[in-house]
Scaffold this active site. Structure first.
Site, PDB file in Angstrom:
ATOM      1  N   GLU A 106       1.012  -1.135   0.180  1.00  0.00           N
ATOM      2  CA  GLU A 106      -0.003   0.063  -0.095  1.00  0.00           C
ATOM      3  C   GLU A 106       0.820   1.189  -0.036  1.00  0.00           C
ATOM      4  O   GLU A 106       0.618   2.298  -0.655  1.00  0.00           O
ATOM      5  CB  GLU A 106      -0.935   0.043   1.246  1.00  0.00           C
ATOM      6  CG  GLU A 106      -2.086  -1.116   1.081  1.00  0.00           C
ATOM      7  CD  GLU A 106      -2.935  -1.114   2.168  1.00  0.00           C
ATOM      8  OE1 GLU A 106      -2.343  -1.643   3.266  1.00  0.00           O
ATOM      9  OE2 GLU A 106      -4.101  -1.024   1.985  1.00  0.00           O
ATOM     10  N   GLU A 126      -3.598  -9.988   3.908  1.00  0.00           N
ATOM     11  CA  GLU A 126      -4.596  -9.417   5.218  1.00  0.00           C
ATOM     12  C   GLU A 126      -5.722 -10.580   5.678  1.00  0.00           C
ATOM     13  O   GLU A 126      -6.113 -10.663   6.531  1.00  0.00           O
ATOM     14  CB  GLU A 126      -5.508  -8.171   4.936  1.00  0.00           C
ATOM     15  CG  GLU A 126      -4.219  -6.923   5.005  1.00  0.00           C
ATOM     16  CD  GLU A 126      -3.309  -6.597   3.841  1.00  0.00           C
ATOM     17  OE1 GLU A 126      -3.451  -7.534   2.790  1.00  0.00           O
ATOM     18  OE2 GLU A 126      -2.816  -5.813   3.785  1.00  0.00           O
TER      19      GLU A 126
END
Ligand code: NAD
Length: 720
Positions: A106, A126
């Site tokens: 990210e 995740e």
């Protein structure tokens, strides 16, 4: 050493993340990035900025140790860092090597450009922790790789090499190896110089293009729902990625944040995070440290080429370690080898292995009927019949032929490893390596530490386990070790409930609804009902006062050993896996109820689930009390990796801690008051009584692998 190395060269500021080993985005590193960025922005000599990592990782993502405290949300919070980087008025380039995962990816997406080594590892893991990317990943990633790839990767948590993204907008340059080396810094420098003074491209300004986005999301939703097995995170990840097409960027980010926040506090994510830490903790063994010496294991001998021996041998050749396979009889050896060959051929047919690789692995196994063939093995694993006299004979013979320093292991499920060790003149070199069936597939390995097992033998076993891809948990010596001793209590409850009024189908369905991969009866049919029958008969002999469990014995007396005989608790039609109810079993159950003078009652599903689970928990607590398991979380690892316990429930001890130990005790008291309860069965373990009285849970026991309640701070095993 500073958390960011800051250098300026030819108008380019290099911000090298320096939080080894994997540049986890801790609060300190996040602060460091923003401070260094401000410095570069303020320096008129700087015309472009590079964010770089080290060889192992650009960044592996969030520092998940921070999840349990305030540091995770402390400013600058990771989403803000990504926005700050993206807002930079000087171009920012990510130079990506090694792992670029989760929050690390990210951060790279917040940069304006990305230069990556071809073998850099790209992933959003995740979902494996019950979460979704929460720092813009679900919005920026699809803008660069397209909707389909984004959904596939974010929903699955899969890892891809950077090279796989050739042609997508994700990477501006992919740096291939030139001979042995790849010049990431050189390529990044060249690229950065080329974009100075060009208009900056920000990912937020792009659009996700897909001709039929809505239809594709719908289609993906059905696929994800069918494989998510009741887990929330994969579907929520899909919701978040869908927002990248049907919402504006900022509103998509708000959707992502909302979902992330909800998942972060969900029981599912807490359980998955617990499982993650628990596995890490399990590898730490009381009394051992990094300095404990290890023995070299370059060759292995396996004794017994039956169900277990064949699978055990495959583990080692798969890891490149040659194996000598010993048997008592030629026909058994031939059968064992044929089984191994068939297994590899199956992998070839499925396209999972090349034919030449399969042949190579088979060729690494040397079959023999002569025990002296074990004389050069560094590790010998015995997997012969579960009979102490047979084991005695084998260990005496191994003691005579094995070289000095060789490790002698037994795969026994129930026998006393101390006694087995005493059959040799080198008990310090003996331990249990308890594999689970099928041994080449199941991840769990119980490493059984006998009284005299030397530390270097244990330490070697732990690294051997890692080498062959197993999750090792250390157990002390007791009947059944951690896993089977607990399952024995669980199975006993399952059988008692048949006497009281439940059917095998009802018991299986209830616990499968809770999330178990398989209920106790389907499980037993798969493993072979004769295995538990054999153990029951030994228990009856050792504990003459124990009441025989006649229903199960009668099922076995009819030769109904389960799937392998086509009949067990259920009946099976040839070629099909469906477990079908069988009136013969219903008849046996009805007769035994009559003989016991039990008027059957309708047992609520909630009672079935609690009786099965709390039987596990109570025995688990006794195991902890006795020091057989090192920590509560080790027990959870055993159940999550070896017994199909639902991972989103975190394991039996974690589950009990969520229920609350006072509530568990109350429930056990109710069960004890049942007129058909086995005397003493529900006597609560001392540890549960004590923890409940103090208002505590298993999370509070020392060395527990969970990050809940800050227990990660406490190091070491329960008993030192
Ligand atoms: P199995 O009956 O399938 O195989 C045992 C093999 O050992 C046979 O091929 C037999 O010929 C061979 N053997 C017997 N005596 C021998 C000797 N003196 N020397 C050499 N070979 C000899 O049994 P299994 O299911 O593979 O179990 C083996 C061990 O693994 C047992 O101790 C069992 O408790 C344990 N175990 C079994 C399972 C399981 O699910 N089957 C799981 C974990 C552990």
């Amino acid at each position: 050493m500073s958390i960011i190395r800051y250098t300026v060269d030819a108008g380019i500021a290099w911000l090298t993340l320096n939080n080894p080993p994997l540049n986890a985005l801790s609060h300190e590193l996040r602060q460091g990035i923003v401070t260094a960025l401000d410095k570069a922005l303020a320096d008129p000599k700087v015309r472009a900025i590079v964010l770089a990592g080290n060889d192992r990782a650009f960044s592996s993502g969030a520092d998940i140790k921070e999840f349990s405290g305030n540091a995770f949300y402390a400013e600058p919070f990771l989403p803000a860092v990504c926005d700050i980087v993206e807002a930079s008025f000087k171009p920012v380039v990510a130079a990506i090597s090694g792992a670029c995962m989760g929050g690390g990816l990210e951060l790279a997406l917040g940069c304006h450009y990305r230069v990556a080594l071809a073998d850099a590892k790209i992933s959003f893991p995740e979902v494996k922790l019950g979460l979704i990317p929460g720092a813009g990943g679900t919005q920026r990633f699809p803008r660069l790789v397209g909707l389909e790839t984004a959904i596939n990767m974010i929903v699955s948590g899969a890892t891809m090499p950077a090279a796989a993204f050739k042609g997508a907008a994700l990477f501006d340059v992919i740096v291939a190896k030139d001979g042995e080396t790849a010049d990431l810094a050189g390529a990044t420098r060249k690229f950065a110089l080329s974009i100075i003074d060009k208009p900056i491209r920000r990912v937020r300004g792009l659009e996700v293009k897909h001709p039929q986005a809505e239809a594709f999301v719908q289609f993906a939703r059905q696929g994800v729902a069918s494989v998510a097995r009741g887990l929330a995170a994969p579907l929520r990840a899909l919701d978040a990625v869908a927002a990248s097409v049907n919402q504006k960027f900022d509103s998509g980010i708000a959707t992502e944040q909302k979902i992330f926040g909800e998942l972060m506090v969900s029981d599912e994510s807490k359980a998955l995070r617990h499982a993650f830490f628990a596995e890490r903790a399990a590898s730490k063994v009381r009394g051992l440290d990094d300095k404990t010496a290890q023995r070299k294991i370059a060759s292995v001998a396996v004794v017994g080429a039956g169900t277990m021996g064949g699978g055990i041998a495959m583990n080692f050749v798969n890891a490149g370690v040659p194996v000598t396979l010993l048997e008592a009889r030629q026909d058994a050896l031939d059968r064992g080898l044929a089984g191994i060959r068939k297994n590899y051929e199956g992998a070839v047919v499925k396209g999972k292995m090349k034919p030449e690789d399969a042949a190579k692995r088979v060729a690494m196994i040397t079959p023999s009927l002569d025990f002296s063939a074990a004389k050069n093995a560094d590790l010998v694993i015995e997997a012969v019949f579960e009979d102490l006299n047979v084991k005695k004979d084998v260990f005496k013979r191994l003691d005579a032929v094995a070289k000095r320093g060789a490790i002698l292991a037994t795969n026994t499920s129930t026998l006393d490893v101390d006694r087995i060790a005493a059959f040799t003149k080198r008990p310090g070199d003996v331990l249990g390596l308890h594999f689970f069936s099928p041994a080449n597939i199941m991840r769990l390995l119980e490493v059984v530490r006998a009284k005299k097992t030397r530390p270097d033998v244990l330490a070697t076993a732990m690294s051997v386990a890692r080498k062959i891809g197993k999750t090792a948990v250390v157990s002390g010596v007791c009947d059944g070790f951690i896993g089977n001793r607990m399952i024995n209590a669980y199975s006993q409850q399952a059988l008692l409930m048949l006497e009281e009024g439940a059917s095998p189908q009802q018991v299986d369905k209830a616990i499968e609804k809770f999330g178990f991969a398989m209920g106790p009866f389907r499980m037993s049919d798969l493993a072979g009902n004769d295995i538990s029958w054999h153990i029951r008969k030994r228990h009856y002999a050792e504990h003459p006062r124990q009441r025989p469990l006649r229903i199960a014995d009668r099922v076995c007396e009819l030769g109904r050993f389960g799937q392998k005989t086509g009949l067990g608790w259920y009946r099976y039609e040839p070629g099909k896996r469906d477990a079908l109810p069988d009136p013969v079993v219903d008849g046996i159950i009805a007769e035994e109820r009559k003989a016991l003078k039990i008027a059957p009652r309708k047992i609520p599903d909630a009672e079935i689930v609690d009786r099965l689970l709390f039987a596990l928990v109570n025995e688990g607590a006794r195991i902890l009390d006795e020091g057989i398991a090192q920590r509560a979380s080790d027990i959870d690892v055993v159940y999550l990796t070896g017994y199909g316990f639902p991972v989103h429930r975190g394991g039996p001890m974690f589950h009990a801690s969520r229920v609350g130990l006072k509530a568990v005790l109350r429930r056990m008291k109710e069960f004890a008051a049942n007129p058909h309860a086995e005397p003493g069965f529900w006597k609560p373990a001392k540890l549960i009584v004590q923890l409940a009285a103090e208002g505590k849970t298993f999370d509070d026991t020392p060395g527990h692998g969970s990050m809940t309640k800050g227990s990660m701070k406490k190091k070491g095993g329960r008993r030192g």
